[in-house]
Every structure is written in structure tokens, then in C-alpha cells.
Design a protein around this motif. Structure first.
Motif, PDB file in Angstrom:
ATOM      1  N   SER A  95       0.612  -1.582  -0.047  1.00  0.00           N
ATOM      2  CA  SER A  95      -0.066   0.157   0.037  1.00  0.00           C
ATOM      3  C   SER A  95       0.620   1.456  -0.137  1.00  0.00           C
ATOM      4  CB  SER A  95      -0.883  -0.352   0.930  1.00  0.00           C
ATOM      5  OG  SER A  95      -0.243  -0.516   2.282  1.00  0.00           O
ATOM      6  N   PHE A  96       2.107   1.010   0.413  1.00  0.00           N
ATOM      7  CA  PHE A  96       2.813   2.229   0.453  1.00  0.00           C
ATOM      8  C   PHE A  96       3.563   2.968  -0.677  1.00  0.00           C
ATOM      9  CE2 PHE A  96       2.540   1.862   5.854  1.00  0.00           C
ATOM     10  CZ  PHE A  96       2.944   3.762   5.279  1.00  0.00           C
ATOM     11  N   SER A  97       4.207   1.176  -1.693  1.00  0.00           N
ATOM     12  CA  SER A  97       4.286   1.735  -2.882  1.00  0.00           C
ATOM     13  C   SER A  97       3.850   1.936  -3.991  1.00  0.00           C
ATOM     14  CB  SER A  97       4.999   0.375  -2.952  1.00  0.00           C
ATOM     15  OG  SER A  97       5.847   0.060  -4.128  1.00  0.00           O
ATOM     16  N   ALA A  98       2.489   1.560  -3.289  1.00  0.00           N
ATOM     17  CA  ALA A  98       1.291   2.033  -4.550  1.00  0.00           C
ATOM     18  C   ALA A  98       0.928   3.658  -3.835  1.00  0.00           C
ATOM     19  CB  ALA A  98      -0.020   1.100  -4.416  1.00  0.00           C
ATOM     20  N   PHE A  99       0.887   4.148  -2.670  1.00  0.00           N
ATOM     21  CA  PHE A  99       0.883   5.321  -2.511  1.00  0.00           C
ATOM     22  C   PHE A  99       1.873   6.513  -2.850  1.00  0.00           C
ATOM     23  CE2 PHE A  99       1.120   8.996  -0.253  1.00  0.00           C
ATOM     24  CZ  PHE A  99      -0.098  10.130  -0.758  1.00  0.00           C
ATOM     25  N   GLU A 100       2.957   5.511  -3.634  1.00  0.00           N
ATOM     26  CA  GLU A 100       3.567   6.714  -3.485  1.00  0.00           C
ATOM     27  C   GLU A 100       4.167   6.669  -5.116  1.00  0.00           C
ATOM     28  OE1 GLU A 100       7.842   4.768  -1.088  1.00  0.00           O
ATOM     29  OE2 GLU A 100       6.571   5.665   0.696  1.00  0.00           O
ATOM     30  N   LYS A 101       3.838   5.740  -5.393  1.00  0.00           N
ATOM     31  CA  LYS A 101       3.716   5.819  -6.971  1.00  0.00           C
ATOM     32  C   LYS A 101       2.994   6.802  -7.519  1.00  0.00           C
ATOM     33  CE  LYS A 101       6.212   1.264  -8.138  1.00  0.00           C
ATOM     34  NZ  LYS A 101       6.244  -0.886  -7.464  1.00  0.00           N
ATOM     35  N   ALA A 102       1.887   6.633  -6.817  1.00  0.00           N
ATOM     36  CA  ALA A 102       0.819   7.495  -7.978  1.00  0.00           C
ATOM     37  C   ALA A 102       0.763   9.119  -7.166  1.00  0.00           C
ATOM     38  CB  ALA A 102      -0.593   7.415  -6.899  1.00  0.00           C
ATOM     39  N   ALA A 103       1.979   9.200  -5.879  1.00  0.00           N
ATOM     40  CA  ALA A 103       1.891  10.208  -5.523  1.00  0.00           C
ATOM     41  C   ALA A 103       2.520  11.227  -6.118  1.00  0.00           C
ATOM     42  CB  ALA A 103       1.770  10.707  -3.689  1.00  0.00           C
ATOM     43  N   CYS A 132       3.130  18.748  -7.355  1.00  0.00           N
ATOM     44  CA  CYS A 132       3.671  17.913  -5.817  1.00  0.00           C
ATOM     45  C   CYS A 132       4.684  17.928  -5.725  1.00  0.00           C
ATOM     46  CB  CYS A 132       2.909  16.528  -5.799  1.00  0.00           C
ATOM     47  SG  CYS A 132       4.067  15.589  -4.399  1.00  0.00           S
ATOM     48  N   MET A 133       5.325  19.408  -4.759  1.00  0.00           N
ATOM     49  CA  MET A 133       6.369  19.203  -5.013  1.00  0.00           C
ATOM     50  C   MET A 133       7.736  18.394  -4.015  1.00  0.00           C
ATOM     51  SD  MET A 133       6.748  22.136  -6.147  1.00  0.00           S
ATOM     52  CE  MET A 133       8.256  22.926  -6.260  1.00  0.00           C
ATOM     53  N   GLU A 134       6.515  17.952  -2.836  1.00  0.00           N
ATOM     54  CA  GLU A 134       7.395  17.223  -1.644  1.00  0.00           C
ATOM     55  C   GLU A 134       6.859  16.474  -1.543  1.00  0.00           C
ATOM     56  OE1 GLU A 134       9.358  19.381   1.458  1.00  0.00           O
ATOM     57  OE2 GLU A 134      10.273  20.952   0.277  1.00  0.00           O
ATOM     58  N   CYS A 135       6.901  15.039  -1.005  1.00  0.00           N
ATOM     59  CA  CYS A 135       6.708  13.522  -0.573  1.00  0.00           C
ATOM     60  C   CYS A 135       6.942  13.394   0.292  1.00  0.00           C
ATOM     61  CB  CYS A 135       5.598  12.844  -0.964  1.00  0.00           C
ATOM     62  SG  CYS A 135       4.365  11.829  -0.368  1.00  0.00           S
ATOM     63  N   HIS A 136       6.192  12.907   2.266  1.00  0.00           N
ATOM     64  CA  HIS A 136       7.184  12.859   2.894  1.00  0.00           C
ATOM     65  C   HIS A 136       6.268  11.695   3.886  1.00  0.00           C
ATOM     66  CE1 HIS A 136       9.903  15.321   2.426  1.00  0.00           C
ATOM     67  NE2 HIS A 136       9.616  16.453   2.674  1.00  0.00           N
ATOM     68  N   LEU A 182       3.400  18.503   0.126  1.00  0.00           N
ATOM     69  CA  LEU A 182       3.810  19.872  -0.747  1.00  0.00           C
ATOM     70  C   LEU A 182       3.402  19.533  -1.732  1.00  0.00           C
ATOM     71  CD1 LEU A 182       4.264  22.805   1.878  1.00  0.00           C
ATOM     72  CD2 LEU A 182       6.276  21.753   0.326  1.00  0.00           C
ATOM     73  N   VAL A 183       2.062  20.647  -1.618  1.00  0.00           N
ATOM     74  CA  VAL A 183       1.408  20.781  -3.039  1.00  0.00           C
ATOM     75  C   VAL A 183       1.285  22.434  -3.846  1.00  0.00           C
ATOM     76  CG1 VAL A 183      -0.955  20.756  -4.728  1.00  0.00           C
ATOM     77  CG2 VAL A 183       0.466  18.791  -3.305  1.00  0.00           C
TER      78      VAL A 183
END
Length: 151
Positions: free
Chosen positions: A79-87, A93-97, A108-109
Motif C-alpha cells: 500500500s505504501f509503494s502504490a501510494f508513493e508511485k501515484a503521489a 506535488c513538490m514534496e512527499c514524506h 506539499l502541493v
């Protein structure tokens, strides 16, 4: 270990990466060839990731900054991997942590305005995989934003 001169070079480059090697050498009291060798060594050591231009978001129609807290419905590697690929594909989207605490992620969008954020929310954010909850925080005033790491 970084010596005083290495730190001076890194501080100067964080302030203005477009500085010429001659001007940088003068600023850190080295000869231009010695300065260039040090900068190359700092790059090879992985201390300098990239040299970029910082753009003015307001001038480019991306003046609204939104912090988004995301809670996933499951805490699995898949679920983390799927979310990260989509994010990574979210417009603006400038950042995702990955974070600890109440949320799983903070994003951060940047977007143009409230209307464009509303559209982004309806067309992209709501379709992120595995999301249980999204909480958006519109930035009213940017008090501090820096790319400079203290040395």
C-alpha cells in the motif's frame, strides 16, 4: 570530514549556485584550479546533489501552497509503494514524506488558487490508492522557506 574551506564553498553555492568558479575561488581564498578541484570532489562525494534555479511560484501561477496530511487504510509495503508511485504523479506535488504520528504522509502541493486546488482534489487526490483520509492545510503566509542546510 569537511574543512573550513569546504564549508565555505558549500555555503557560497547554497546562496548562489550560478557564481563563477573564479568568483567562488576569490570568495573562499583559493586559486581557481584548486577551487574547481574541491567543488568536483564535493560533487563526487555526493555532498552536492544538483545545481538548480529556484523559480518564483507566484510569477508562474503556482502561488497557493497546500500541505496535505494523508492516512492510508493499511500499513503494508504494497500500500505504501502504490501510494508513493501515484503521489509522484500528482500535479504540482513538490514534496512527499513518510512521517510518524497521526498521518502516514505529508505532501506539499503548489497550485494556482483555491479553484484549481479544488479541481486537483476532486480529480487526482481523491483517487490516490489506499487512502483512508486526506486533510488539507492551505498556507496563509509563508514565514520561512529555505533550501540552505546549516553548515
Amino acid at each position: 570530514m569537511l574543512d573550513r574551506t569546504d564549508k565555505a564553498i558549500l555555503r557560497a553555492l547554497q546562496t548562489d549556485a550560478s557564481i563563477s568558479n573564479v568568483a567562488l575561488a576569490d570568495k573562499v581564498h583559493l586559486s581557481p584550479p584548486a577551487c574547481l578541484r574541491r567543488v568536483d570532489r564535493l560533487k563526487r562525494a555526493g555532498l552536492i546533489d544538483a545545481t538548480v534555479a529556484l523559480l518564483n511560484p507566484q510569477a508562474l501561477g503556482a502561488g497557493m501552497l497546500v500541505m496535505i496530511g494523508v492516512v492510508l487504510d493499511r500499513s503494508t509495503p504494497e500500500s505504501f509503494s502504490a501510494f508513493e508511485k501515484a503521489a509522484a504523479k500528482i500535479s504540482g506535488c513538490m514534496e512527499c514524506h513518510v512521517v510518524t504520528g497521526e498521518f502516514d504522509y505529508f505532501m506539499l502541493v503548489r497550485t494556482r488558487d483555491g479553484e484549481s486546488f479544488n479541481r486537483l482534489h476532486a480529480e487526482q487526490l481523491l483517487y490516490l490508492p489506499g487512502v483512508r483520509q486526506i486533510r488539507s492545510f492551505i498556507v496563509l503566509k509563508q514565514v520561512l522557506s529555505t533550501t540552505q542546510i546549516p553548515l
